[in-house]
Every structure is written in structure tokens, then in C-alpha cells.
Design an enzyme around this catalytic site. Structure first.
Site, short mmCIF file in Angstrom:
data_model
loop_
_atom_site.label_atom_id
_atom_site.label_comp_id
_atom_site.label_asym_id
_atom_site.label_seq_id
_atom_site.Cartn_x
_atom_site.Cartn_y
_atom_site.Cartn_z
N GLU A 1 0.83 -1.21 0.00
CA GLU A 1 0.00 0.00 0.00
C GLU A 1 0.86 1.26 0.00
O GLU A 1 0.56 2.23 -0.68
CB GLU A 1 -0.94 0.02 1.22
CG GLU A 1 -1.95 -1.12 1.26
CD GLU A 1 -3.02 -1.04 0.17
OE1 GLU A 1 -3.01 -0.09 -0.62
OE2 GLU A 1 -3.85 -1.98 0.10
N ARG B 1 0.79 3.77 -3.24
CA ARG B 1 0.16 5.07 -2.98
C ARG B 1 1.20 6.16 -2.74
O ARG B 1 1.11 7.25 -3.31
CB ARG B 1 -0.78 4.98 -1.78
CG ARG B 1 -1.89 3.95 -1.99
CD ARG B 1 -2.90 3.98 -0.86
NE ARG B 1 -3.68 2.74 -0.84
CZ ARG B 1 -4.94 2.64 -0.44
NH1 ARG B 1 -5.58 3.71 -0.03
NH2 ARG B 1 -5.56 1.49 -0.44
N ASP C 1 -5.05 -9.93 -8.11
CA ASP C 1 -5.37 -9.04 -9.24
C ASP C 1 -4.18 -8.36 -9.90
O ASP C 1 -3.89 -8.55 -11.09
CB ASP C 1 -6.42 -8.00 -8.81
CG ASP C 1 -6.08 -7.30 -7.48
OD1 ASP C 1 -5.04 -7.62 -6.86
OD2 ASP C 1 -6.86 -6.41 -7.07
N GLU D 1 -11.91 0.71 -10.35
CA GLU D 1 -11.53 -0.21 -11.45
C GLU D 1 -12.38 -0.08 -12.71
O GLU D 1 -11.84 -0.11 -13.83
CB GLU D 1 -11.54 -1.67 -10.95
CG GLU D 1 -10.40 -2.00 -9.99
CD GLU D 1 -10.63 -1.50 -8.57
OE1 GLU D 1 -11.79 -1.14 -8.23
OE2 GLU D 1 -9.66 -1.45 -7.79
N THR E 1 -0.73 0.67 -10.24
CA THR E 1 -2.04 0.15 -9.88
C THR E 1 -2.83 1.11 -8.99
O THR E 1 -3.98 0.85 -8.65
CB THR E 1 -1.92 -1.25 -9.23
OG1 THR E 1 -3.21 -1.85 -9.18
CG2 THR E 1 -1.31 -1.18 -7.84
#
Ligand code: DMJ
Length: 673
Positions: free
Chosen positions: A304, A308, A437, A573, A662
Site C-alpha cells: 500500500e 500510494r 489481481d 476499477e 495500480t
């Protein structure tokens, strides 16, 4: 006065030499005769008059002086030589007393060090002299321009097709040399971003110029304005109630702390840049400059914080050219590195960025496959920018290892991997949703980032998509929607996470990059399904998870929602995939679908006092049950992709030059198409 003869007849011990001159010689009787011959004769005569001892002493003195002369010349030579070779400024004898200045400073100032910010990277090679302008690099291929507010609003309907724009953009590229962002960073359109090599490059330095943007910006339209309005509303809540904290709690007008690193603010930086929100950006920049500190005794999740924070800082550096963001990126990147110190080199999930320690979750020594394989774009880019290979080495090793692992099912990977053994665990369960994913997403995107050379990544990606087709694709009833289900120990489940909706966009990106056309057909089918996950629901917002009906039953829709799955977290998404689909097809239905979604976010998740909130129940329009949390990715991703989806400017993050991580942070493709 002693005569020389007397001295010779009675040789007492003497410790001095006396030379007696005849009166004529002394005064030059016979007039002054200074002819050469006379002088030579006179000297010779005097010499002959000396005793042998006197002559020996004189000769010895001369010889001694000659030897001293030679010695002192050789020992003085080096310092002299080096002194004369030193630059002028170093030769100046500066007093070593601090604060004391030379009365007469040198005419030319001393040359400055090439890059004062590089002190913490001693392994870097010395800075080379700046390259001439035509080969200048970095920040690469900046195509971002501030949206023009002063121009006529252009709606989606009066724009030319994407195909025409592609041609136009191509022509523009040929004629233009550079474009300039609103913060002054300039990029040459013909410069490419170079991949890291075994001999790493120096950090790229952005170049600022005082010049106007040479390319006429595509005006923003009213849908983009609506996104800007939504962003401002979200930002208002964040600023008022949670400034500098991780997440806004818009209902309780407070905040939630996850890592304590201003997560929303960092995630939103490049969105503000892309939306042209100058003031907000500058204010946030100040916070980063003055208040963002990573030296904290806090556990952060490696994945994360990479996608980010590191991703957000790197992309903001690229868009703005502001070195502050690169420095912060280096700092967090270094602090995350302890995660890789595991027996298998598969990183731990958590790192204490202040203490430099890392560990797995308390209940297991496993890491999530998606997490350890979706940090590569960011760490690879950090290596390229800093010239420090260690970041790339660590993440490449993970990919290479996963490439060789057994336990895959036609390219599909299990969800967990053990940090001790390096083996997959919990075998037999395959999904493109949570925990797996972005493994698939990053296979393709790393291949694109690296200039489409890393064949293993492409192989794994192609094999995995074949695996999806073989094991996970099904069609629902009654509408025959193509969806991606899950496989658990041989049993197919018609369950699909909203997270899987990244896939149509990724497939389209692959097809755009030359992969097989049937990936594009699959993308078209899947994005229709993802849209239906919104459209078939009462609020027009998708739940977190849906179950598809495999059998036609009267009165049943394609999409079924279980009570535990009916929340919506403002996820990006579907909008992300709509953006790719619109970019590559120009089909305006994708913009229209996105517009519907934005309106439904506004209707059901907007909090009047500022901010947007997750909701608990997408099936209840009269009470969607707000959850009191605005995820950072709503600003980092959802609204950014909305804005890009509604834009008809393919240079607004050109997909042949940038690859999105992502978390929707664009990073440069090393060798752009
Ligand atoms: C984001 O943090 C990223 O998109 C990640 O890949 C998946 N989860 C959220 C958004 O849904």
C-alpha cells in the site's frame, strides 16, 4: 691584514680565508679598464695567487651550493606544479575562519557542485557535465498541460474522433520540440526515457524554462469540469477535517489514521496536477515540504505504501519536475527496503519505516501474491532515477522467482506465497480479484515500462490470460454477460469482485501494445459486464462483489448480491477500464457510462459538508447507509480516471509514454513507443 704569501710560508691553522689585493688592482691603477680580456686575466691571476687550500675551500663551497640548488629545485617542483594546475578558486588563500571574507573576492565565482542533493548516494558516479539541449533528458515526455479555464467549454459532442486525434497528435509531435507544464517543467518530445542498465545512470534533473506552452491545449469540457467540482468538494472535506492525516471521515468530520503519512494528500497530488488545481497543489506541496516525515516508529504495509506513497511521489515528480518529490520518494523507498530481508527474498508485508525492521502479519509468515508482485513499477523507476540498482534488483528477483514457481494453473497463480520457503501456499484457489489481481496487471505493465523486452513477463502474462479463458470465463444469464469467476480446488464459482474490473483496461492496453486482437474483444465484453454491475443495481453503483446467474430463471437478473457484499468503497476499477476503452476505441458510450457513474457517486455518496463516503448498501437508494470513510484512492484514482475518460486529449497522459501504476500514478515508459 695578512698577505697570501705570508700565509703560505707559515701555515697556522686558520678558519677564515683572506684575499689580499694589490693597491693597483684594488683601485684599478692605470685607469679603469673593464675589457673582457683584462677582467679574465685579472681573475685568473687572483685565482693563481690563492693557496691550494683556499682554492679547495672555494670549490667546495661552490659545489655545495650547486648540490643544494638541485635538491631544493626538485622538492619545490611538485607543489609548484600542482599549485599552478589548481583551479583559481582553490588557489585563493581563503582564511579558514568561518565568516571571514576575502577583502577582494575573485572576479569569477567558484564553480558550484553539480548536484548538492546527491550527498546521500555515495555510490553514484560523479555528475557529468550537462548535456547539450537536444539530448536533454527528464522528466520524460511531459505532456501534461494545465486545462484552460479561459477558453470556450467544449462538450464531448463537438470533439473529433480519437482516431483523428491520433493522426493529429502524431503530426504535432513531429513539428513540436517541447511542451511545458504550468509549473514550468519542460520536456522535449523527442527524448526517450532510458531503462536502467547494469551501469546505472545518474539521476535525471528536470529542466525549467521560462516559456509558454507551444501546443494549444485541448479545452476541458463540462464533464471534466464536473470532475473538478467533485474533486474540490472532496478536497474541501479533507482540508477542513483531516488535513495531513490519512483518510477523511466525512460524516463525523474527523479523520482516520492508517500509516500517519498524509495518505490522501499524497495520493491526490498528481490528480491535482492533472486537473490543473494549482492552488490546491501548492498548498499540498507545502505540507509535503514541511510536514511529511518518514522517520516514524510506524508499521506500514509494503504494497500500500509503495503504490500510494512511493508511486504518488514519483509520478508527481515526473509531472511537476519538482525535486522535492524525488527526494521524498528516495527516502520512503530506502525505508521500505528492509522488507526484502527474508530467507526467500520474498518481502514481508509490513515494515517499520522508522526502525528499519520488517515482519509478516502476526498470524502467518505468508505474503499476498498480488502485494509482492505489484511494487515493481515503482521500485524499478526509483532505481532508474537514483542510479541505485538495489531497488530494482530486489523487485526483479521476486518476479524471476515467481516466474519459476510451481503451483500455477495455466499461468494462474495462488493467492499466497511464503516468505521463508518462497513457495506458493494455499494451492488450488485461483482468482483475478483480491490478493492476485495486480500480479496480472503488473506483468503486462512492467513489460511495457521496460520497452517490451522482458520476455518472461510477457510469457507469464499471455499464459495467464489463456488460463483465465480456460478456467475462469463464463457467461451469465439472461444477458449472457462475460465474466471472470473463481476456481477453488476444481470447483468454479460465479463470484466476481469489483476489483476484477481492472482487467478490461489491462487487456485493452495489451492489445494496444501489439498483443493479440482477441484480448481487445475480451476487454469489450468484460467492460460491458463491469458496467452492468453498476447499471443493474438500484443505486447505479456496483457492490464490492457480485455473483452471476448461470441459469436463466424467471425474474432473475444476471447480477446477484449477497448482503455481506453490498458495500461500495468508491473504487476505481470500472472507471479505469472505461478510460482505456475510450482512449483506444473512441466509442463515446464509455464516456457516457462513466458519466452515469459519476452522477450516482454524487447522488449517493456525496456528503454535503465536504467529502464523499463509502456506503454499506448499494441496493437501497433511500438509505445507502454511509460508512463515514473516504478512501484515498477516490482522489488518487477514481476521480483522476474520470477526468481522463472525459478528456479528448490523448496527450493528457499519453499511453504510449506513460504507464499507470495500480494506484493510477503515471510513470514514464523507459522507451516510449
Ligand atoms: C487501490 O489501492 C489499487 O487500485 C489496488 O490495486 C486495488 N485496490 C485499490 C482500489 O480499489
Amino acid at each position: 691584514m695578512y698577505s697570501a704569501a705570508a700565509a703560505a710560508s707559515s701555515p697556522p691553522r686558520r678558519d677564515f680565508i683572506s684575499v689580499t689585493l694589490s693597491p693597483e688592482e684594488a683601485v684599478g691603477v692605470g685607469g679603469y679598464n673593464n675589457s673582457k680580456a683584462w677582467r679574465r686575466r685579472s681573475c685568473w691571476r687572483k685565482w693563481k695567487q690563492l693557496s691550494r687550500l683556499q682554492r679547495s675551500v672555494i670549490l667546495f663551497v661552490f659545489a655545495f651550493l650547486a648540490v643544494c640548488g638541485v635538491i631544493s629545485y626538485t622538492s619545490m617542483g611538485e607543489p609548484w606544479k600542482s599549485l599552478t594546475n589548481k583551479p583559481l578558486d582553490e588557489q585563493r588563500t581563503e582564511p579558514e575562519i568561518p565568516g571571514l571574507k576575502l577583502a577582494n573576492p575573485a572576479v569569477l565565482p567558484a564553480p558550484q557542485k553539480a548536484d548538492a542533493n546527491r550527498g546521500d548516494y555515495p555510490e553514484l558516479p560523479p555528475q557529468k557535465p550537462p548535456k547539450p539541449p537536444h539530448v536533454r533528458r527528464g522528466p520524460p515526455n511531459l505532456q501534461i498541460k494545465p486545462p484552460r479555464r479561459d477558453v470556450r467549454l467544449k462538450t464531448q459532442h463537438d470533439t473529433s474522433s480519437v482516431g483523428q486525434e491520433l493522426v493529429q497528435a502524431d503530426q504535432n509531435e513531429k513539428t513540436e520540440k517541447s511542451v511545458i507544464s504550468w509549473r514550468g517543467a519542460v520536456i522535449e518530445t523527442d527524448q526517450s526515457t532510458e531503462p536502467p542498465s547494469s551501469k546505472m545512470k545518474e539521476p535525471e534533473k528536470p529542466t525549467s524554462v521560462e516559456a509558454e506552452d507551444q501546443k494549444e491545449p485541448v479545452p476541458i469540457n463540462d464533464r471534466q469540469l464536473a470532475v473538478i467540482e467533485a474533486f474540490r468538494h472532496a478536497w474541501k472535506g479533507y482540508k477542513e477535517f483531516s488535513w495531513g492525516h490519512d483518510e477523511l471521515k466525512p460524516l463525523s468530520k474527523s479523520y482516520n489514521e492508517w500509516f500517519g503519512l498524509g495518505l490522501t494528500l499524497i495520493d491526490a497530488l498528481d490528480t491535482m496536477w492533472i486537473l490543473g488545481l494549482k492552488e490546491e497543489f501548492e498548498e499540498a506541496r507545502k505540507w509535503v515540504a514541511n510536514d511529511l516525515v518518514f522517520d516514524k516508529n510506524v508499521d506500514v504495509n509494503l504494497f500500500e505504501s509503495t503504490i500510494r506513497i512511493l508511486g504518488g511521489l514519483l509520478s508527481t515528480y515526473h509531472l511537476s519536475g519538482d525535486n522535492l518529490f524525488l527526494e521524498k520518494a528516495k527516502d520512503i523507498g530506502n525505508r521500505l527496503m528492509p522488507a526484502f530481508k527474508t530467507p526467500s527474498k520474498i518481502p514481508y508485508s509490513d515494515v517499520n519505516i522508522g526502525r528499519g525492521t520488517a515482519h509478516p502479519p502476526r498470524w502467518t509468515s505468508d505474503s499476498t501474491v498480488a502485494e509482492v508482485t505489484s511494487i515493481q513499477l515503482e521500485f524499478r523507476e526509483l532505481s532508474r532515477l537514483t542510479g541505485d540498482e538495489k531497488f530494482q534488483k530486489a523487485v526483479d528477483e521476486v518476479m524471476k522467482h515467481v516466474h519459476t514457481l510451481s503451483g500455477k494453473n495455466d499461468g494462474l497463480v495462488p493467492m499466497f506465497i511464503n516468505t521463508n520457503s518462497g513457495q506458493f501456499t494455499h494451492l488450488g484457489v485461483y482468482t483475478l480479484g483480491a490478493r492476485a489481481d495486480s500480479y496480472y496487471e503488473y506483468l503486462l505493465k512492467q513489460w511495457i515500462q521496460g520497452g517490451k523486452k522482458e520476455n518472461e513477463l510477457l510469457e507469464d502474462y499471455m499464459r495467464a490470460i489463456e488460463g483465465v479463458k480456460k478456467h475462469l470465463l463464463q457467461r451469465s444469464q439472461p444477458k449472457k454477460l462475460t465474466f471472470v469467476g473463481e476456481l477453488a480446488h476444481g470447483h468454479f464459482s460465479a463470484k466476481m469482485d469489483h476489483l476484477v474490473c481492472f482487467l478490461p483496461g489491462t487487456l485493452a492496453l495489451g492489445a494496444h501494445n501489439g498483443l493479440t486482437a482477441d484480448h481487445m474483444q475480451l476487454a469489450e465484453a468484460l467492460i460491458e459486464t463491469c458496467y452492468q454491475m453498476y447499471a443493474q443495481v438500484e443505486t447505479g453503483l456496483s457492490p464490492e462483489i457480485v455473483h452471476f446467474n448461470l441459469h436463466a430463471e424467471k425474474g432473475h437478473k444476471d447480477v446477484e448480491i449477497k448482503p455481506a457484499d453490498r458495500h461500495n468503497l468508491l473504487r476505481p476499477e470500472t472507471v479505469e477500464s472505461l478510460f482505456y476503452m475510450y482512449r483506444f476505441t473512441g466509442d463515446k458510450k464509455y464516456q457516457d457510462w462513466g458519466w452515469e457513474i459519476l452522477q450516482n457517486f454524487n447522488k449517493y455518496t456525496r456528503v454535503p459538508t465536504g467529502g464523499y463516503t463509502s456506503i454499506n448498501n448499494v441496493q437501497n437508494p433511500s438509505n445507502p447507509e454511509p460508512r463515514d470513510k473516504m478512501e484515498s484512492f477516490f482522489l488518487g484514482e477514481t476521480l483522476k480516471y474520470m477526468f481522463l475518460l472525459f478528456s479528448d486529449d490523448i496527450d493528457l497522459i499519453n499511453l504510449d509514454k506513460y504507464v499507470f501504476n495500480t494506484e493510477a500514478h503515471p510513470l514514464p515508459i523507459w522507451v516510449p513507443a
